[in-house]
Write a protein that holds these residues in place. Structure first.
Motif, PDB file in Angstrom:
ATOM      1  N   ARG A   8       0.826  -1.090   0.063  1.00  0.00           N
ATOM      2  CA  ARG A   8       0.096  -0.041   0.021  1.00  0.00           C
ATOM      3  C   ARG A   8       0.787   1.147  -0.056  1.00  0.00           C
ATOM      4  N   ASP A  11       2.311   1.674  -3.356  1.00  0.00           N
ATOM      5  CA  ASP A  11       1.693   2.032  -4.424  1.00  0.00           C
ATOM      6  C   ASP A  11       1.279   3.751  -4.114  1.00  0.00           C
ATOM      7  N   ALA A  12       1.106   3.928  -2.890  1.00  0.00           N
ATOM      8  CA  ALA A  12       0.663   5.409  -2.681  1.00  0.00           C
ATOM      9  C   ALA A  12       1.974   6.272  -2.980  1.00  0.00           C
ATOM     10  N   LEU A  13       3.204   6.006  -2.948  1.00  0.00           N
ATOM     11  CA  LEU A  13       4.219   6.806  -3.235  1.00  0.00           C
ATOM     12  C   LEU A  13       4.313   6.972  -4.770  1.00  0.00           C
ATOM     13  N   HIS A  14       3.918   5.804  -5.616  1.00  0.00           N
ATOM     14  CA  HIS A  14       3.962   5.702  -7.087  1.00  0.00           C
ATOM     15  C   HIS A  14       2.854   6.637  -7.478  1.00  0.00           C
ATOM     16  N   ARG A  15       1.821   6.465  -7.041  1.00  0.00           N
ATOM     17  CA  ARG A  15       0.617   7.334  -7.525  1.00  0.00           C
ATOM     18  C   ARG A  15       0.809   8.787  -7.043  1.00  0.00           C
ATOM     19  N   ASP A  16       0.842   9.155  -6.113  1.00  0.00           N
ATOM     20  CA  ASP A  16       0.857  10.513  -5.292  1.00  0.00           C
ATOM     21  C   ASP A  16       2.094  11.312  -5.556  1.00  0.00           C
ATOM     22  N   LYS A  17       3.205  10.602  -5.426  1.00  0.00           N
ATOM     23  CA  LYS A  17       4.441  11.534  -5.633  1.00  0.00           C
ATOM     24  C   LYS A  17       5.187  11.064  -6.930  1.00  0.00           C
ATOM     25  N   LYS A  18       4.533  10.512  -7.763  1.00  0.00           N
ATOM     26  CA  LYS A  18       5.307   9.927  -9.000  1.00  0.00           C
ATOM     27  C   LYS A  18       6.855   9.137  -9.022  1.00  0.00           C
ATOM     28  N   SER A  21       7.948   2.444  -8.443  1.00  0.00           N
ATOM     29  CA  SER A  21       8.003   1.470  -7.337  1.00  0.00           C
ATOM     30  C   SER A  21       9.120   0.813  -7.115  1.00  0.00           C
ATOM     31  N   ILE A  87       9.716  11.149  -0.113  1.00  0.00           N
ATOM     32  CA  ILE A  87       8.720  12.410  -0.285  1.00  0.00           C
ATOM     33  C   ILE A  87       9.656  13.556  -0.301  1.00  0.00           C
ATOM     34  N   GLU A  91       9.807  15.870  -3.695  1.00  0.00           N
ATOM     35  CA  GLU A  91       9.567  17.094  -4.040  1.00  0.00           C
ATOM     36  C   GLU A  91      10.681  18.387  -4.205  1.00  0.00           C
TER      37      GLU A  91
END
Length: 238
Positions: A8, A11-18, A21, A87, A91
């Motif tokens: 999870r 996947d979240a880092l891949h989707r939200d922060k591009k 994986s 993250i 950024e």
């Protein structure tokens, strides 16, 4: 940390922060191996592997399987540290990409701090540096005042982004002409060359393929309003 939670997070880092994986998986594996090494000693040979489909973690110390209970205690904290690091890196990389596209372009900010040898400019999402060597001689800088400059350098500086500005480069004059004179922005008039002595004088050579266009008149403007705006921005350069 259970396998589903790892999947999870990845996947979240891949989707939200591009973030790719595989980069996250490898970072978590490396961080967990480092945490185990701190417990077992620098000489220990540690191997950590996360199944990319199930999220199951396996590890060995000097070829022997690691006790899952021991590994589970360090897993959650290690993964949290990796998440925070990734993250921040994402950024930072996004800011670098954003400002690299602005190299040679004008940005507007406010003076945040005036130090010996440099002025710190707040651009909203990053603090930029205006070195003394890139400042117009005699140009006053006061905290809170608005400033326009061109971006000349962007790079990573550890975990931060370093953006360097200039108010002395010929590009500043060219970009100001493009902003103030619609005929230049539209391409009706072309800037052929810019010569500059920052703080004293600037010379701009312009021409047009249309013989009906008054290049000088267009650049000066009615009652000199266009050129006055540029001269004011350049602290009186003529």
């Amino acid at each position: 940390m259970n396998p589903n939670e790892i999947l999870r997070i990845v996947d979240a880092l891949h989707r939200d922060k591009k973030i790719d994986s595989e980069i996250v998986f490898r970072a978590i594996e490396a961080a967990m191996a480092s945490a185990v090494r701190r417990q077992r000693g620098d000489e220990a040979e540690i191997e950590v592997s996360i199944d990319r489909h199930s999220g199951e973690i396996s590890a060995t110390v000097n070829g022997e399987p690691l006790d899952p209970d021991v590994f589970g205690r360090i897993g959650a904290q290690t993964a949290k540290q990796v998440i925070i690091q990734k993250i921040r890196e994402a950024e930072r990389d996004a800011l670098i990409e954003e400002y690299q596209q602005l190299i040679g372009e004008i940005v507007t900010g406010t003076v945040h701090r005036v130090d010996t040898g440099k002025t710190i400019v707040n651009l909203g999402n990053v603090e930029a540096i205006l070195p003394r060597s890139e400042q117009i001689p005699g140009d006053p800088y006061h905290v809170g005042s608005r400033i326009r400059a061109v971006v000349v350098e962007v790079r990573a500086d550890g975990s931060r982004v370093k953006v360097v500005l200039s108010r002395t480069r010929p590009q500043l004059v060219q970009r100001l002409f493009e902003q103030e004179i619609p005929e230049i922005a539209e391409g009706t008039i072309q800037i052929r060359a810019v010569a500059r002595e920052p703080g004293y004088r600037s010379k701009v050579a312009v021409s047009s393929d249309d013989p009906r266009v008054d290049c000088v008149g267009a650049c000066v403007g009615v009652r000199g309003n266009r050129i006055k705006n540029i001269v004011h921005e350049l602290a009186g350069e003529r």
